[in-house]
Write an enzyme that holds these catalytic residues in place. Sequence first.
Site, PDB file in Angstrom:
ATOM      1  N   HIS A  57       2.183  -8.426 -72.276  1.00  0.00           N
ATOM      2  CA  HIS A  57       0.989  -9.094 -71.753  1.00  0.00           C
ATOM      3  C   HIS A  57       0.378  -8.293 -70.611  1.00  0.00           C
ATOM      4  O   HIS A  57       1.076  -7.604 -69.859  1.00  0.00           O
ATOM      5  CB  HIS A  57       1.248 -10.548 -71.359  1.00  0.00           C
ATOM      6  CG  HIS A  57       2.253 -10.789 -70.270  1.00  0.00           C
ATOM      7  ND1 HIS A  57       1.895 -10.915 -68.947  1.00  0.00           N
ATOM      8  CD2 HIS A  57       3.590 -10.971 -70.304  1.00  0.00           C
ATOM      9  CE1 HIS A  57       2.970 -11.176 -68.214  1.00  0.00           C
ATOM     10  NE2 HIS A  57       4.011 -11.202 -69.016  1.00  0.00           N
ATOM     11  N   ASP A  59      -1.857  -9.685 -68.308  1.00  0.00           N
ATOM     12  CA  ASP A  59      -2.152 -10.480 -67.114  1.00  0.00           C
ATOM     13  C   ASP A  59      -0.905 -10.621 -66.246  1.00  0.00           C
ATOM     14  O   ASP A  59       0.232 -10.454 -66.705  1.00  0.00           O
ATOM     15  CB  ASP A  59      -2.714 -11.850 -67.476  1.00  0.00           C
ATOM     16  CG  ASP A  59      -1.697 -12.733 -68.190  1.00  0.00           C
ATOM     17  OD1 ASP A  59      -0.983 -12.220 -69.071  1.00  0.00           O
ATOM     18  OD2 ASP A  59      -1.619 -13.933 -67.873  1.00  0.00           O
ATOM     19  N   GLU A 109      -0.963 -14.898 -70.677  1.00  0.00           N
ATOM     20  CA  GLU A 109       0.439 -15.283 -70.853  1.00  0.00           C
ATOM     21  C   GLU A 109       0.897 -16.162 -69.688  1.00  0.00           C
ATOM     22  O   GLU A 109       1.715 -17.070 -69.881  1.00  0.00           O
ATOM     23  CB  GLU A 109       1.323 -14.040 -70.961  1.00  0.00           C
ATOM     24  CG  GLU A 109       2.738 -14.311 -71.438  1.00  0.00           C
ATOM     25  CD  GLU A 109       3.714 -14.719 -70.348  1.00  0.00           C
ATOM     26  OE1 GLU A 109       4.803 -15.214 -70.680  1.00  0.00           O
ATOM     27  OE2 GLU A 109       3.399 -14.536 -69.153  1.00  0.00           O
TER      28      GLU A 109
END
Length: 337
Positions: A57, A59, A109
Amino acid sequence: MLLKNMLKYYSPTGNENKLVDFLVKWANDNGFNAYRDNVGNFIAKKGKGKEILLVGHVDTVSGKIPVKTEGNKLYGRGAVDAKGPLACFLEASKKITEGKIIIVGVVDEEGESKGAKNILNKFNPEYIIVGEPSGWSNMTIGYKGRLNIFYANEESKKHSSSPDSNFCEETIEFYNKIKKYCEKFNHGKKLFEKIDVKILSINTNNDDFTDKSTMKISMRTPLDFEIKDLKNFVKDNKKDAAVTFSSYEEAVKVNKNNKLISIFIGAIRTGGGEPKFKLKMGTSDMNILQKYRVPILTYGPGDSNLDHTPDEHINLDEYEKSIFILKNALEKIVDIS
């Protein structure tokens, strides 16, 4: 260095675009066909044949940490959770010359996982590797499920001498009832079999005539948990408050007897490690991606105890070992596919 460059892009949930732009360019310059999908996920593909899907992910949680290297430690928000594992995926995969590899850096996420949900049924993987910090010689094979409860109470002001519970006390009483429900459920059970309950936030405010309170509660649930029973208990005990629920993510635990885990055991031993298995009390996109019903595990460099902390950093020796192990594992997967 790829990871250090990634850390320079501060990318808390909802602000991932600049990092994704950087990754698309890097991947296209390094032998991948890369692009951004309709929800903002980073997608990079290479090769032909049966698919190996690697999902990290892009983020992070909020909180900037100055990017710096001190000895063999690299500091920065996301160094561990989870730009380190995603960079490991990219560095290892660019060295693979055969097989079809798809790398996804999902958005959100740390939020509601819209990125992972968006890639369900978009690919046809034979194996899935999720990128989260497990430590270079470990594999994560299980995560608890997750349900968030949103509580909101509003009532007319009462005099402080009233014998009735005020709005603050009612909020606390509601939480304590849920906590007792969990304590009863948890009696005699092992850690991964228990429900974990935490208050994530609680706020009060008022005006001349009204008192208001809001609370967000996190529930981490075990395998095969009957979520309807918990929801019914909450509804029966909320009194006049309004209660809503997040989407529910079921717990996941992988059977150790599968080809993917066997391959990683061999790769870790080749790298000089003694493989260990981890069950985590949190939740990851592995909970969502288990719906593909193919062999899956979570792997990546980093100490998860540093997740979300102001001291987040990754050991660069471990990072390099993880790239070596992942490359070795991918080569073996390609050989048997």
